[in-house]
Design a protein around this motif. Structure first.
Motif, PDB file in Angstrom:
ATOM      1  N   ALA A 145       0.814  -1.213   0.000  1.00  0.00           N
ATOM      2  CA  ALA A 145       0.000   0.000   0.000  1.00  0.00           C
ATOM      3  C   ALA A 145       0.848   1.264   0.000  1.00  0.00           C
ATOM      4  O   ALA A 145       0.446   2.290  -0.551  1.00  0.00           O
ATOM      5  CB  ALA A 145      -0.941  -0.007   1.198  1.00  0.00           C
ATOM      6  N   GLY A 146       2.026   1.201   0.637  1.00  0.00           N
ATOM      7  CA  GLY A 146       2.871   2.371   0.703  1.00  0.00           C
ATOM      8  C   GLY A 146       3.432   2.805  -0.635  1.00  0.00           C
ATOM      9  O   GLY A 146       3.916   3.935  -0.768  1.00  0.00           O
ATOM     10  N   THR A 147       3.365   1.935  -1.634  1.00  0.00           N
ATOM     11  CA  THR A 147       3.882   2.278  -2.961  1.00  0.00           C
ATOM     12  C   THR A 147       2.776   2.738  -3.901  1.00  0.00           C
ATOM     13  O   THR A 147       3.056   3.066  -5.055  1.00  0.00           O
ATOM     14  CB  THR A 147       4.593   1.063  -3.594  1.00  0.00           C
ATOM     15  N   LEU A 148       1.526   2.786  -3.434  1.00  0.00           N
ATOM     16  CA  LEU A 148       0.419   3.244  -4.268  1.00  0.00           C
ATOM     17  C   LEU A 148       0.457   4.761  -4.406  1.00  0.00           C
ATOM     18  O   LEU A 148       1.022   5.472  -3.568  1.00  0.00           O
ATOM     19  CB  LEU A 148      -0.917   2.837  -3.652  1.00  0.00           C
ATOM     20  N   SER A 149      -0.182   5.264  -5.442  1.00  0.00           N
ATOM     21  CA  SER A 149      -0.339   6.704  -5.585  1.00  0.00           C
ATOM     22  C   SER A 149      -1.306   7.216  -4.518  1.00  0.00           C
ATOM     23  O   SER A 149      -2.020   6.442  -3.870  1.00  0.00           O
ATOM     24  CB  SER A 149      -0.883   7.042  -6.971  1.00  0.00           C
ATOM     25  N   GLY A 150      -1.348   8.541  -4.341  1.00  0.00           N
ATOM     26  CA  GLY A 150      -2.256   9.115  -3.358  1.00  0.00           C
ATOM     27  C   GLY A 150      -3.703   8.759  -3.642  1.00  0.00           C
ATOM     28  O   GLY A 150      -4.465   8.430  -2.723  1.00  0.00           O
ATOM     29  N   GLY A 151      -4.098   8.825  -4.901  1.00  0.00           N
ATOM     30  CA  GLY A 151      -5.465   8.476  -5.264  1.00  0.00           C
ATOM     31  C   GLY A 151      -5.781   7.020  -4.991  1.00  0.00           C
ATOM     32  O   GLY A 151      -6.869   6.683  -4.512  1.00  0.00           O
ATOM     33  N   GLU A 152      -4.823   6.138  -5.270  1.00  0.00           N
ATOM     34  CA  GLU A 152      -5.026   4.715  -5.022  1.00  0.00           C
ATOM     35  C   GLU A 152      -5.109   4.433  -3.524  1.00  0.00           C
ATOM     36  O   GLU A 152      -5.895   3.575  -3.098  1.00  0.00           O
ATOM     37  CB  GLU A 152      -3.896   3.920  -5.672  1.00  0.00           C
ATOM     38  N   GLN A 153      -4.320   5.139  -2.731  1.00  0.00           N
ATOM     39  CA  GLN A 153      -4.408   4.951  -1.279  1.00  0.00           C
ATOM     40  C   GLN A 153      -5.769   5.411  -0.754  1.00  0.00           C
ATOM     41  O   GLN A 153      -6.322   4.794   0.163  1.00  0.00           O
ATOM     42  CB  GLN A 153      -3.281   5.713  -0.584  1.00  0.00           C
ATOM     43  N   GLN A 154      -6.318   6.495  -1.309  1.00  0.00           N
ATOM     44  CA  GLN A 154      -7.650   6.935  -0.905  1.00  0.00           C
ATOM     45  C   GLN A 154      -8.696   5.891  -1.254  1.00  0.00           C
ATOM     46  O   GLN A 154      -9.592   5.592  -0.461  1.00  0.00           O
ATOM     47  CB  GLN A 154      -7.988   8.263  -1.589  1.00  0.00           C
ATOM     48  N   MET A 155      -8.585   5.305  -2.428  1.00  0.00           N
ATOM     49  CA  MET A 155      -9.496   4.245  -2.825  1.00  0.00           C
ATOM     50  C   MET A 155      -9.400   3.066  -1.858  1.00  0.00           C
ATOM     51  O   MET A 155     -10.415   2.486  -1.460  1.00  0.00           O
ATOM     52  CB  MET A 155      -9.170   3.793  -4.251  1.00  0.00           C
ATOM     53  N   LEU A 156      -8.175   2.709  -1.460  1.00  0.00           N
ATOM     54  CA  LEU A 156      -7.992   1.591  -0.539  1.00  0.00           C
ATOM     55  C   LEU A 156      -8.582   1.903   0.824  1.00  0.00           C
ATOM     56  O   LEU A 156      -9.198   1.024   1.459  1.00  0.00           O
ATOM     57  CB  LEU A 156      -6.503   1.260  -0.417  1.00  0.00           C
ATOM     58  N   ALA A 157      -8.422   3.140   1.299  1.00  0.00           N
ATOM     59  CA  ALA A 157      -8.980   3.516   2.603  1.00  0.00           C
ATOM     60  C   ALA A 157     -10.498   3.373   2.602  1.00  0.00           C
ATOM     61  O   ALA A 157     -11.097   2.881   3.567  1.00  0.00           O
ATOM     62  CB  ALA A 157      -8.580   4.945   2.948  1.00  0.00           C
ATOM     63  N   ILE A 158     -11.143   3.796   1.527  1.00  0.00           N
ATOM     64  CA  ILE A 158     -12.601   3.663   1.433  1.00  0.00           C
ATOM     65  C   ILE A 158     -12.988   2.200   1.289  1.00  0.00           C
ATOM     66  O   ILE A 158     -13.966   1.743   1.893  1.00  0.00           O
ATOM     67  CB  ILE A 158     -13.125   4.498   0.256  1.00  0.00           C
ATOM     68  N   ALA A 159     -12.214   1.451   0.506  1.00  0.00           N
ATOM     69  CA  ALA A 159     -12.507   0.034   0.321  1.00  0.00           C
ATOM     70  C   ALA A 159     -12.429  -0.735   1.636  1.00  0.00           C
ATOM     71  O   ALA A 159     -13.224  -1.636   1.900  1.00  0.00           O
ATOM     72  CB  ALA A 159     -11.548  -0.575  -0.701  1.00  0.00           C
ATOM     73  N   ARG A 160     -11.468  -0.373   2.500  1.00  0.00           N
ATOM     74  CA  ARG A 160     -11.367  -1.042   3.805  1.00  0.00           C
ATOM     75  C   ARG A 160     -12.631  -0.809   4.626  1.00  0.00           C
ATOM     76  O   ARG A 160     -13.103  -1.714   5.317  1.00  0.00           O
ATOM     77  CB  ARG A 160     -10.155  -0.528   4.573  1.00  0.00           C
ATOM     78  N   ALA A 161     -13.166   0.415   4.567  1.00  0.00           N
ATOM     79  CA  ALA A 161     -14.402   0.694   5.300  1.00  0.00           C
ATOM     80  C   ALA A 161     -15.563  -0.097   4.717  1.00  0.00           C
ATOM     81  O   ALA A 161     -16.449  -0.546   5.453  1.00  0.00           O
ATOM     82  CB  ALA A 161     -14.701   2.186   5.268  1.00  0.00           C
ATOM     83  N   LEU A 162     -15.567  -0.274   3.407  1.00  0.00           N
ATOM     84  CA  LEU A 162     -16.617  -1.076   2.775  1.00  0.00           C
ATOM     85  C   LEU A 162     -16.584  -2.520   3.287  1.00  0.00           C
ATOM     86  O   LEU A 162     -17.619  -3.194   3.338  1.00  0.00           O
ATOM     87  CB  LEU A 162     -16.451  -1.082   1.254  1.00  0.00           C
ATOM     88  N   LYS A 163     -15.407  -2.987   3.670  1.00  0.00           N
ATOM     89  CA  LYS A 163     -15.263  -4.369   4.132  1.00  0.00           C
ATOM     90  C   LYS A 163     -15.726  -4.569   5.569  1.00  0.00           C
ATOM     91  O   LYS A 163     -15.937  -5.697   5.999  1.00  0.00           O
ATOM     92  CB  LYS A 163     -13.782  -4.782   4.038  1.00  0.00           C
ATOM     93  N   GLN A 164     -15.862  -3.473   6.318  1.00  0.00           N
ATOM     94  CA  GLN A 164     -16.187  -3.604   7.730  1.00  0.00           C
ATOM     95  C   GLN A 164     -17.682  -3.703   7.965  1.00  0.00           C
ATOM     96  O   GLN A 164     -18.490  -3.447   7.088  1.00  0.00           O
ATOM     97  CB  GLN A 164     -15.597  -2.423   8.511  1.00  0.00           C
ATOM     98  N   ASN A 165     -18.015  -4.101   9.177  1.00  0.00           N
ATOM     99  CA  ASN A 165     -19.409  -4.255   9.584  1.00  0.00           C
ATOM    100  C   ASN A 165     -19.965  -2.876   9.947  1.00  0.00           C
ATOM    101  O   ASN A 165     -20.023  -2.491  11.104  1.00  0.00           O
ATOM    102  CB  ASN A 165     -19.483  -5.203  10.782  1.00  0.00           C
ATOM    103  N   THR A 166     -20.339  -2.101   8.928  1.00  0.00           N
ATOM    104  CA  THR A 166     -20.601  -0.684   9.097  1.00  0.00           C
ATOM    105  C   THR A 166     -22.066  -0.343   8.899  1.00  0.00           C
ATOM    106  O   THR A 166     -22.656  -0.662   7.880  1.00  0.00           O
ATOM    107  CB  THR A 166     -19.750   0.130   8.098  1.00  0.00           C
ATOM    108  N   ASP A 167     -22.650   0.338   9.880  1.00  0.00           N
ATOM    109  CA  ASP A 167     -23.990   0.906   9.737  1.00  0.00           C
ATOM    110  C   ASP A 167     -23.926   2.383   9.366  1.00  0.00           C
ATOM    111  O   ASP A 167     -24.796   2.888   8.663  1.00  0.00           O
ATOM    112  CB  ASP A 167     -24.777   0.752  11.045  1.00  0.00           C
TER     113      ASP A 167
END
Length: 247
Positions: A145-167
């Motif tokens: 993840a540390g080698t991703l572009s800034g935009g790709e890291q933002q996408m990953l941060a949102i994707a991680r939240a999508l994976k969680q048990n989130t209401d």
């Protein structure tokens, strides 16, 4: 009963008084935007909800599902079903994209630390759904993840939240630094998440983009709410947009 209620919240960073008698609600199933200029109190509001410190909430209450969570530690707020995607992204740089996503699912299903176990049915997105929403992450799944572009890291941060048990998902500046095409991908992912039952509170400097996908909007200025209405009402309120948002 609203899903989330902030009632007369006063929050401080040390002795600096940031939120001043701030009250707002987020209804179950909606996308709600919180807008304002830099330093208006938007991120402080999200951190006050999520239990992150600082700030310190000294007066008022934060209620989620009619339960008082004022001052509850961030890990326990997360266990109750609130996920914060911070502006700083905070991906694990030495783990691959796939490992970041797997860890998010594990954390999203853990028990809390209140002395009683909570059992959750995992309802976050599957890894395949995340890759469908963000094809670039599929291409980078074995990349650290540390080698991703800034935009790709933002996408990953949102994707991680999508994976969680989130209401309730709290998104802090999700479009910052992203190209227009990537913003469209993020918008589509937020819509899908919302359609599947997750409520969204969105903080965004790009007011036009936020209003585009929001059902309702608040505008905050100097720590207080100065506008509360539908996204359509804010689009039509030129005076408020010019005075408090500069658009």
């Amino acid at each position: 009963m609203s899903l989330l209620e902030l009632d007369a919240v006063d929050a401080y960073y040390g002795e600096s008084h940031i939120l001043r008698d701030l009250s707002m609600t987020v209804e179950d199933g909606e996308i709600c935007a919180l807008l304002g200029r830099n330093g208006a109190g938007k991120t402080t509001t999200l951190r006050s909800i999520s239990g992150a410190t600082p700030p310190q909430v000294r007066d008022g209450t934060v209620r989620f599902k009619d339960e008082d969570i004022t001052g509850v530690p961030a890990e326990d707020v997360s266990a109750r079903g609130i996920s914060l995607v911070p502006e700083e992204r905070r991906v694990f740089p030495n783990l691959t994209v796939a490992e970041n996503l797997h860890l998010a699912e594990v954390v999203g299903n853990k028990s809390n630390t209140w002395g009683r176990s909570l059992t959750f049915e995992h309802k976050g997105a599957t890894t395949e759904q995340v890759y469908e929403d963000f094809p670039r992450l599929r291409e980078r799944k074995d990349q650290k993840a540390g080698t991703l572009s800034g935009g790709e890291q933002q996408m990953l941060a949102i994707a991680r939240a999508l994976k969680q048990n989130t209401d309730l998902m709290l998104l802090d500046e999700p479009y910052e630094g992203l190209a227009p095409k990537i913003i469209e991908d993020v918008e589509a992912a937020v819509h899908r998440l919302n359609e599947e039952g997750t409520t969204v509170l969105l903080v965004e400097q790009n007011a036009a983009a936020a209003i585009k996908i929001a059902d309702r909007a608040y505008v905050v200025d100097q720590g207080s709410i100065v506008f509360d209405g539908t996204a359509e009402e804010l689009r039509e309120d030129e005076e408020t947009r010019e005075r408090y948002l500069g658009v």
